[in-house]
Design a protein around this motif. Structure first.
Motif, PDB file in Angstrom:
ATOM      1  N   ALA A 199      -5.011  12.606  -9.602  1.00 55.95           N
ATOM      2  CA  ALA A 199      -4.646  12.757  -8.195  1.00 55.95           C
ATOM      3  C   ALA A 199      -5.056  11.533  -7.390  1.00 55.95           C
ATOM      4  O   ALA A 199      -6.172  11.030  -7.535  1.00 55.95           O
ATOM      5  CB  ALA A 199      -5.303  14.005  -7.620  1.00 55.95           C
ATOM      6  N   GLY A 200      -4.146  11.064  -6.557  1.00 54.59           N
ATOM      7  CA  GLY A 200      -4.458   9.888  -5.752  1.00 54.59           C
ATOM      8  C   GLY A 200      -3.510   9.750  -4.579  1.00 54.59           C
ATOM      9  O   GLY A 200      -2.379  10.235  -4.618  1.00 54.59           O
ATOM     10  N   ILE A 201      -3.990   9.116  -3.532  1.00 47.45           N
ATOM     11  CA  ILE A 201      -3.167   8.833  -2.362  1.00 47.45           C
ATOM     12  C   ILE A 201      -3.380   7.384  -1.947  1.00 47.45           C
ATOM     13  O   ILE A 201      -4.373   6.754  -2.321  1.00 47.45           O
ATOM     14  CB  ILE A 201      -3.491   9.761  -1.170  1.00 47.45           C
ATOM     15  CG1 ILE A 201      -4.945   9.570  -0.723  1.00 47.45           C
ATOM     16  CG2 ILE A 201      -3.211  11.211  -1.524  1.00 47.45           C
ATOM     17  CD1 ILE A 201      -5.298  10.320   0.551  1.00 47.45           C
ATOM     18  N   SER A 202      -2.455   6.857  -1.178  1.00 48.91           N
ATOM     19  CA  SER A 202      -2.628   5.522  -0.614  1.00 48.91           C
ATOM     20  C   SER A 202      -1.981   5.491   0.758  1.00 48.91           C
ATOM     21  O   SER A 202      -1.043   6.238   1.044  1.00 48.91           O
ATOM     22  CB  SER A 202      -2.020   4.444  -1.514  1.00 48.91           C
ATOM     23  OG  SER A 202      -0.608   4.539  -1.519  1.00 48.91           O
TER      24      SER A 202
ATOM     25  N   PRO B 191       7.462   8.430  -7.044  1.00 49.59           N
ATOM     26  CA  PRO B 191       7.819   8.758  -5.659  1.00 49.59           C
ATOM     27  C   PRO B 191       6.920   8.071  -4.639  1.00 49.59           C
ATOM     28  O   PRO B 191       7.371   7.683  -3.563  1.00 49.59           O
ATOM     29  CB  PRO B 191       7.653  10.285  -5.623  1.00 49.59           C
ATOM     30  CG  PRO B 191       7.941  10.720  -7.022  1.00 49.59           C
ATOM     31  CD  PRO B 191       7.355   9.642  -7.892  1.00 49.59           C
ATOM     32  N   MET B 192       5.632   7.898  -4.960  1.00 54.30           N
ATOM     33  CA  MET B 192       4.717   7.217  -4.049  1.00 54.30           C
ATOM     34  C   MET B 192       5.144   5.774  -3.846  1.00 54.30           C
ATOM     35  O   MET B 192       5.151   5.265  -2.723  1.00 54.30           O
ATOM     36  CB  MET B 192       3.286   7.278  -4.591  1.00 54.30           C
ATOM     37  CG  MET B 192       2.249   6.655  -3.660  1.00 54.30           C
ATOM     38  SD  MET B 192       0.543   7.021  -4.104  1.00 54.30           S
ATOM     39  CE  MET B 192       0.321   5.920  -5.503  1.00 54.30           C
TER      40      MET B 192
ATOM     41  N   GLU C 122       8.168   4.475  -4.313  1.00 54.39           N
ATOM     42  CA  GLU C 122       9.463   4.420  -3.634  1.00 54.39           C
ATOM     43  C   GLU C 122       9.335   4.770  -2.157  1.00 54.39           C
ATOM     44  O   GLU C 122      10.130   4.315  -1.332  1.00 54.39           O
ATOM     45  CB  GLU C 122      10.446   5.350  -4.330  1.00 54.39           C
ATOM     46  CG  GLU C 122      10.821   4.882  -5.734  1.00 54.39           C
ATOM     47  CD  GLU C 122      11.771   5.836  -6.437  1.00 54.39           C
ATOM     48  OE1 GLU C 122      12.889   5.400  -6.782  1.00 54.39           O
ATOM     49  OE2 GLU C 122      11.394   7.010  -6.642  1.00 54.39           O
ATOM     50  N   ALA C 123       8.321   5.584  -1.804  1.00 51.84           N
ATOM     51  CA  ALA C 123       8.120   5.949  -0.403  1.00 51.84           C
ATOM     52  C   ALA C 123       7.544   4.799   0.405  1.00 51.84           C
ATOM     53  O   ALA C 123       7.785   4.699   1.612  1.00 51.84           O
ATOM     54  CB  ALA C 123       7.196   7.159  -0.304  1.00 51.84           C
ATOM     55  N   GLU C 124       6.794   3.924  -0.238  1.00 50.68           N
ATOM     56  CA  GLU C 124       6.104   2.851   0.468  1.00 50.68           C
ATOM     57  C   GLU C 124       6.877   1.543   0.506  1.00 50.68           C
ATOM     58  O   GLU C 124       6.598   0.686   1.338  1.00 50.68           O
ATOM     59  CB  GLU C 124       4.737   2.600  -0.174  1.00 50.68           C
ATOM     60  CG  GLU C 124       3.741   3.734   0.040  1.00 50.68           C
ATOM     61  CD  GLU C 124       2.354   3.381  -0.478  1.00 50.68           C
ATOM     62  OE1 GLU C 124       2.273   2.589  -1.436  1.00 50.68           O
ATOM     63  OE2 GLU C 124       1.378   3.889   0.070  1.00 50.68           O
ATOM     64  N   TYR C 125       7.838   1.360  -0.417  1.00 52.96           N
ATOM     65  CA  TYR C 125       8.515   0.082  -0.542  1.00 52.96           C
ATOM     66  C   TYR C 125      10.020   0.220  -0.355  1.00 52.96           C
ATOM     67  O   TYR C 125      10.638   1.162  -0.850  1.00 52.96           O
ATOM     68  CB  TYR C 125       8.239  -0.538  -1.920  1.00 52.96           C
ATOM     69  CG  TYR C 125       6.822  -1.042  -2.075  1.00 52.96           C
ATOM     70  CD1 TYR C 125       5.790  -0.176  -2.411  1.00 52.96           C
ATOM     71  CD2 TYR C 125       6.534  -2.378  -1.872  1.00 52.96           C
ATOM     72  CE1 TYR C 125       4.495  -0.636  -2.542  1.00 52.96           C
ATOM     73  CE2 TYR C 125       5.239  -2.846  -2.009  1.00 52.96           C
ATOM     74  CZ  TYR C 125       4.219  -1.962  -2.338  1.00 52.96           C
ATOM     75  OH  TYR C 125       2.939  -2.415  -2.443  1.00 52.96           O
ATOM     76  N   THR C 126      10.598  -0.769   0.326  1.00 53.79           N
ATOM     77  CA  THR C 126      12.050  -0.844   0.436  1.00 53.79           C
ATOM     78  C   THR C 126      12.613  -1.376  -0.875  1.00 53.79           C
ATOM     79  O   THR C 126      11.879  -1.869  -1.739  1.00 53.79           O
ATOM     80  CB  THR C 126      12.450  -1.786   1.576  1.00 53.79           C
ATOM     81  OG1 THR C 126      12.034  -3.117   1.246  1.00 53.79           O
ATOM     82  CG2 THR C 126      11.805  -1.365   2.890  1.00 53.79           C
TER      83      THR C 126
ATOM     84  N   VAL D 171       0.938   8.881   1.708  1.00 56.67           N
ATOM     85  CA  VAL D 171       1.803   9.491   0.701  1.00 56.67           C
ATOM     86  C   VAL D 171       0.940   9.930  -0.479  1.00 56.67           C
ATOM     87  O   VAL D 171      -0.146   9.418  -0.693  1.00 56.67           O
ATOM     88  CB  VAL D 171       2.908   8.534   0.225  1.00 56.67           C
ATOM     89  CG1 VAL D 171       3.868   8.226   1.339  1.00 56.67           C
ATOM     90  CG2 VAL D 171       2.303   7.252  -0.327  1.00 56.67           C
ATOM     91  N   MET D 172       1.451  10.888  -1.223  1.00 53.28           N
ATOM     92  CA  MET D 172       0.734  11.435  -2.356  1.00 53.28           C
ATOM     93  C   MET D 172       1.324  10.922  -3.652  1.00 53.28           C
ATOM     94  O   MET D 172       2.517  10.696  -3.752  1.00 53.28           O
ATOM     95  CB  MET D 172       0.804  12.964  -2.356  1.00 53.28           C
ATOM     96  CG  MET D 172       0.260  13.609  -1.090  1.00 53.28           C
ATOM     97  SD  MET D 172      -1.510  13.461  -0.931  1.00 53.28           S
ATOM     98  CE  MET D 172      -2.044  14.499  -2.282  1.00 53.28           C
ATOM     99  N   SER D 173       0.480  10.709  -4.654  1.00 57.61           N
ATOM    100  CA  SER D 173       0.972  10.269  -5.956  1.00 57.61           C
ATOM    101  C   SER D 173       1.569  11.445  -6.692  1.00 57.61           C
ATOM    102  O   SER D 173       1.354  12.590  -6.334  1.00 57.61           O
ATOM    103  CB  SER D 173      -0.160   9.674  -6.789  1.00 57.61           C
ATOM    104  OG  SER D 173      -1.147  10.614  -7.036  1.00 57.61           O
TER     105      SER D 173
END
Length: 251
Positions: free
Chosen positions: A76-79, A175-176, A178-182, A249-251
């Protein structure tokens, strides 16, 4: 049949890892604050790894039901993508509570069961971000470096009966990520990786499966880097210079 507990297995690397162990016939338990996707064959137990008492209770329930816990993977991890001048205390504490203290709490609870049974494997997801300086992720980077330190310390204290190891992925198309990067930012990252692409979550899952296997029985206290050669040249990847987003966002 082994009993395998994986935190953060509702998506990304954790989901792929849970599926890998499940296909091998293992009994897999997913500890996650979010439910898995519909159709998941892996048992889900709602749990926040930042809550040590909840984690301890979840493992106690699994152990009581199964009689043993063989492998525990702290994934489990987030950033939160933010510059060092913009990091809020709330964001930084949450990142540390999940990414670092969450690993310590989960491993500590699992190790108590494993010591009594005389064997077990503790694994965790670290990151190449803990090896190099990456802008916009100061708190995340620090937690991942800490996971490697935990891995070494647990190995020294719990060997020879309990093995520890961590996997440090480079860029993984989760998904993490893809959520953070264009799309342009993802392309930029790919250009800096000798392999020319992001890893698939399944490739990281295969590494965890190996580390938990008898073939890795002489491996403990080690960090396995899987980055497509990204850190081989000892260069720093800037991972883009776009204005950071403050959305967690969540990993």
């Amino acid at each position: 049949m082994r009993t395998v507990v994986i935190s953060g297995a509702s998506s990304g690397i954790g989901e792929a890892t849970a599926a890998r162990f499940h296909r091998a016939g293992d009994h897999v338990v997913n500890l996650d604050v979010r439910p898995p996707r519909p159709g998941s064959a892996v048992r889900w137990v709602p749990a926040d790894v930042a809550d040590w008492s909840a984690t301890e209770q979840a493992l106690a329930d699994v152990h009581q039901e199964r009689g043993r816990i063989d492998v525990v993977i702290a994934n489990a991890g987030i950033s939160v993508r933010h510059g060092v001048l913009d990091i809020s205390e709330a964001d930084a504490r949450r990142v540390c509570d999940v990414n670092l203290l969450g690993v310590l709490g989960l491993w500590r609870a699992a190790a108590r069961h494993m010591v009594r049974q005389g064997e077990g494997v503790l694994l965790a997801t670290a990151s190449v971000n803990g090896l190099r300086g990456y802008p916009f992720y100061a708190d995340y980077n620090a937690t991942k470096a800490g996971v490697v330190a935990l891995c070494r310390t647990f190995a020294l204290e719990l060997s020879p009966h309990i093995r520890t190891a961590c996997v440090s992925p480079g860029a993984v198309l989760t998904p993490m990520q893809e959520a953070e990067y264009t799309g342009d930012m993802l392309d930029e990252v790919n250009r800096r990786i000798p392999a020319g692409r992001h890893a698939a979550p399944e490739e990281i899952a295969d590494a965890f499966f190996y580390l938990a296997s008898p073939e890795a029985r002489f491996l403990t206290g080690q960090e396995l880097v899987i980055d497509g050669g990204e850190t081989a040249g000892a260069t720093t990847s800037a991972f883009g210079t776009a204005t950071p987003s403050r959305e967690p966002v969540m990993s």
